[in-house]
Motif scaffolding. Structure first.
Motif: not given
Length: 837
Positions: A131, A133-134, A195, A199, A311
């Motif tokens: 991803r 652009r996460s 973030a 993740d 999430k």
């Protein structure tokens, strides 16, 4: 083979080629265990299936190879095989992707190997799905990973971890494309670090499994009306305007009703559940409470909150609801398929002359005479024998109508009158019975026929081809007559979804529904067999090995060259090759042809074996067909080894009962002549009716009042009913008792329980608590308590049948809504309104 079969077989072959021998062997072993059969049986089926054999052909003519697996077992095997091959292909792809990324571990590989559903496989891969652009990817691209690792492993504050950080002037992703993102101030840098941590924590799949399991047990699904404006237009969903119940125990039909309400923008749905216990488990798993200093601990606690709320919880909610929806859809498709099978396999009236009647009021009663072969009869001027009469208001030409009908019945020696069950059916039925009673020379009998989908057929391209010289309005009468004569041959011309035996048919996966219904139709058609010289392209297309194009080629060839004299002659049809002939020939019948075997279910490949049997008897084939005495005297031991496809015993059974029809004997329900509309019903009435539809919550029964009534699952028997399909089937004739009437909303409640009998109770069973005599109404929002093994079988039980038939004790119209609330609740609980048009 059919277009569906061709596509399925092609896809199966492609998937099979991409898998290695070990994977194939593992799949076969797994299927054998799951279905309770031998691996050798699975291997035999798969070999035939991958070679292009159809399920009906394998079930009928390759019994020896599969060791007598029947069509139901083979269909289950086919479905499971394709699913497992899909799973295996996706496993390989995910393994390859993780390996390329350098993320594949032994633990992940084990998880992938043990995954039991596609959803589970995608969950395993989700944390590793690229991803670019996460927020985490952008933060890593900006160089914040070092600060995140410091916070995870060192006793530093978030500010100290970022002390040496310098935001780059430009940030690019792995492909060198510049990313527009701003990490210039501390707050944005801290958000980026968090973030990254969140993740990384998402890869704790064991923890996710535990949280999902815990949340699933405690979560509730809550529905509410979308807005006050929707209350009136969405009245059928009013039981869900303020509704909440356990997601784990939510019955399939109620979930589909809720989802339909959401689809129609009447309802809003959400999942409710606790947060604190699950956040606490995350904190405990990552040992956050032990982290120092306090600022670091607080920062990681915020990350744990974000992991859960942003999430995992949304993902868990989506997966749980998706799993429930898929299960509910599969159940609804199974219900539809079962109903369709029993409707298609309904008893045929057979070769009778039938007057088809399509009742109507303003537009008249349309009629057509269909001869014993299913063709529209022709008069002395070779014109189709059709008529339209107007016996009812506003024309009121009753005398003229009776004269026309009497003349048709007399002139064409009609055996049965098939009356569609739509508008004015009971009035038309009464009129025809008066005609029959007045003329004792008439031998016809009136029968009410389910006309669902007849109008769809009338306007179809197929009807235009078959009945080109008839007006669209009269074609329905022809279809109704043919439905009585041979339901299977006629119903295959109509899209199953137009027949009206489905449950939430528009809310389920349409391709899966179509595939399931196509296979049911194919199995039914092949179980009965088809007269190739009279069959329509619609029914021929469902024969094993054929598709629409080849079916049309057969009909075209028949028109050009006349009737087929033998099965062998089918090889002359364009596009009907050797493989197609092998698959189809045994299911195609040729009556009065050159070879009597062509009218039986014996496959041409076994004709030589039949000749050997005949040689033993010293008799000709016509003398042997149906002659049990001669057939039982044959010594089969010397011949059994000559044929490894179908046993000699099976061939002898076919010769004993050539082309036997597996459908039941034809019989009809006797509707009460004094009950023609819902106004004529009274509580306590005992009526005979026909089951028109079976659902997870009960069955609908037609008693001849233009409105099917509901027998709720709780009213089907005194003992526990786990599945209505185990008790009744569409087309069954049943006795019901009226227990509730809602004339305003057109709803009728029936009971199949014997009146006056009480359910048996074991000696050690505790007496149940007295129930309130007040019926449950739509206002009752209390969730039902679990009973038995299947929560979906629960429902409001306040049916209060009236045992006193004294009219004086019957409630007044004003009192009726209080008494009949339970049926409305049951119907609306199911999201179903069953109304005849």
């Amino acid at each position: 083979m059919s277009s569906t079969d061709t596509q399925t077989s092609s896809q199966a072959s492609t998937k099979a080629q991409s898998l290695d021998a070990t994977t194939h062997a593992n799949i076969h072993d797994k299927l054998a265990r799951a279905l309770g059969i031998k691996t050798a049986q699975v291997n035999a089926f798969v070999k035939l299936y991958d070679e292009g054999a159809t399920v009906p052909f394998i079930a009928r003519y390759r019994k020896e190879k599969t060791q007598n697996l029947d069509d139901a077992q083979l269909r289950a095997l086919e479905k499971s095989l394709n699913y497992e091959r899909d799973m295996a292909t996706r496993r390989l792809k995910i393994t390859e992707l993780l390996s390329t990324q350098g993320n594949l571990t032994d633990e992940l590989q084990t998880r992938i190997d043990n995954a039991t559903s596609k959803l589970e496989l995608e969950d395993i891969y989700l944390p590793y799905r690229p991803r670019r652009r996460s927020p985490a990817a952008k933060a890593r691209a900006a160089g914040l990973d070092a600060a995140a690792q410091a916070l995870l492993t060192q006793e530093v504050t978030p500010t100290e971890a970022l002390a040496d950080y310098q935001a780059p002037s430009s940030i690019s992703d792995d492909n060198g494309n510049e990313i527009e993102v701003d990490f210039s101030d501390l707050d944005k840098q801290l958000a980026g670090v968090q973030a990254i941590i969140v993740d990384e924590w998402t890869q704790a799949l064991d923890l996710l499994d535990g949280l999902r399991s815990g949340f699933a047990k405690t979560a509730s699904i809550v529905s509410a009306v979308a807005s006050d404006e929707k209350r009136e237009v969405g009245e059928k969903f009013k039981d869900y305007f303020e509704h909440s119940e356990s997601l784990a125990r939510l019955p399939n039909h109620r979930l589909l009703a809720m989802l339909r309400g959401r689809q129609e923008n009447v309802l809003g749905l959400k999942i409710e559940g606790e947060d604190a216990p699950f956040i606490e488990k995350i904190i405990h798993h990552f040992n956050v409470d032990a982290k120092a200093p306090a600022e670091r601990r607080e920062f990681l606690t915020e990350a744990a909150n974000s992991l859960w709320k942003d999430k995992w919880r949304p993902h868990i909610e989506h997966r749980l609801l998706t799993e429930k929806r898929l299960t509910a859809e599969a159940d609804a498709i199974d219900v539809f398929a079962n109903n369709l099978q029993h409707l298609l396999m309904a008893a045929p009236a057979g070769r009778k002359v039938i007057l088809g009647v399509d009742p109507g009021i303003r537009h008249g009663v349309k009629m057509a005479i269909v001869d014993a072969q299913g063709h529209v009869a022709l008069d002395s001027e070779d014109k189709p024998v059709v008529a339209t009469v107007y016996p009812f208001a506003p024309d009121n030409k009753m005398i003229e109508a009776k004269k026309v009908i009497d003349e048709l019945l007399s002139t064409y020696d009609v055996d049965l009158v098939a009356i569609g069950n739509g508008t004015a059916s009971r009035e038309t039925d009464a009129m025809i019975k008066e005609i029959l009673a007045a003329n004792t020379e008439l031998k016809a009998k009136a029968v009410i026929v389910n006309e669902s989908g007849a109008s769809v057929y009338s306007a179809s391209e197929l009807a235009s081809d078959e009945l080109a010289n008839l007006d669209v309005s009269v074609r329905g009468a022809v279809s109704i007559a043919r439905r009585l004569q041979d339901p299977l041959s006629e119903l295959v011309k109509v899209d199953p979804k137009a027949i009206g035996v489905g449950q939430y048919q528009h809310d389920v996966n349409q391709s899966q529904l179509a595939d399931s219904l196509d296979k049911v139709t194919q199995d039914s058609v092949n179980a009965v067999g088809v007269d190739v010289n009279t069959a329509s392209p619609a029914i021929l297309a469902h024969i094993a090995g054929l598709n629409r194009n080849v079916a049309q080629q057969i009909v075209t060839y028949r028109k050009e060259h006349g009737a087929f004299d033998s099965r062998e002659a089918l090889k002359n049809v364009p596009r009907l090759g050797a493989k197609t002939f092998e698959q189809a020939a045994g299911f195609l019948r040729i009556h009065d042809g050159s070879n009597p075997l062509d009218a039986t279910g014996v496959h041409p490949e076994s004709y030589g074996l039949v000749d050997s049997l005949l040689a033993q008897t010293g008799k000709a084939l016509p003398e042997v067909l149906g002659n049990d005495g001669v057939l039982n005297s044959i010594d089969t031991n010397a011949l059994a080894a000559n044929d490894d496809n179908i046993s000699v015993k099976a061939i002898i059974e076919e010769l004993a009962k050539p082309a036997r029809d597996p459908r039941p004997e034809f019989k009809t329900a006797n509707f009460r002549e004094d009950v023609n509309s819902i106004k004529d019903l009274e509580e306590g009435m005992q009526l005979e009716g026909v089951v028109t539809n079976v659902t997870a919550f009960g069955c609908f029964v037609d008693v001849g009042v233009h409105q099917d009534g509901l027998v709720h699952i709780s009213q089907m028997a005194n003992d526990f009913v786990a599945d209505p399909m185990n008790r009744v089937k569409p087309g069954d004739i049943v006795s019901v008792r009226v227990i509730s009437i809602d004339e305003k909303r057109g709803r009728i409640g029936f009971s199949m329980k014997p009146e006056g009998e009480k359910p048996a109770r074991s000696a050690d069973e505790k007496p149940s608590r007295p129930r309130s005599s007040r019926p449950a109404t739509e206002g009752d929002k209390r969730p039902a308590k679990p009973r038995g093994k299947r929560p979906q079988d629960r429902g409001d039980k306040g049916n209060n049948p009236a045992n006193n038939r004294n009219k004086a004790s019957k409630p007044s119209k004003a009192e009726a809504p209080t008494k009949i609330g339970t049926l409305g609740a049951l119907l609306q609980e199911a999201g179903v309104t069953k109304t005849k048009k």
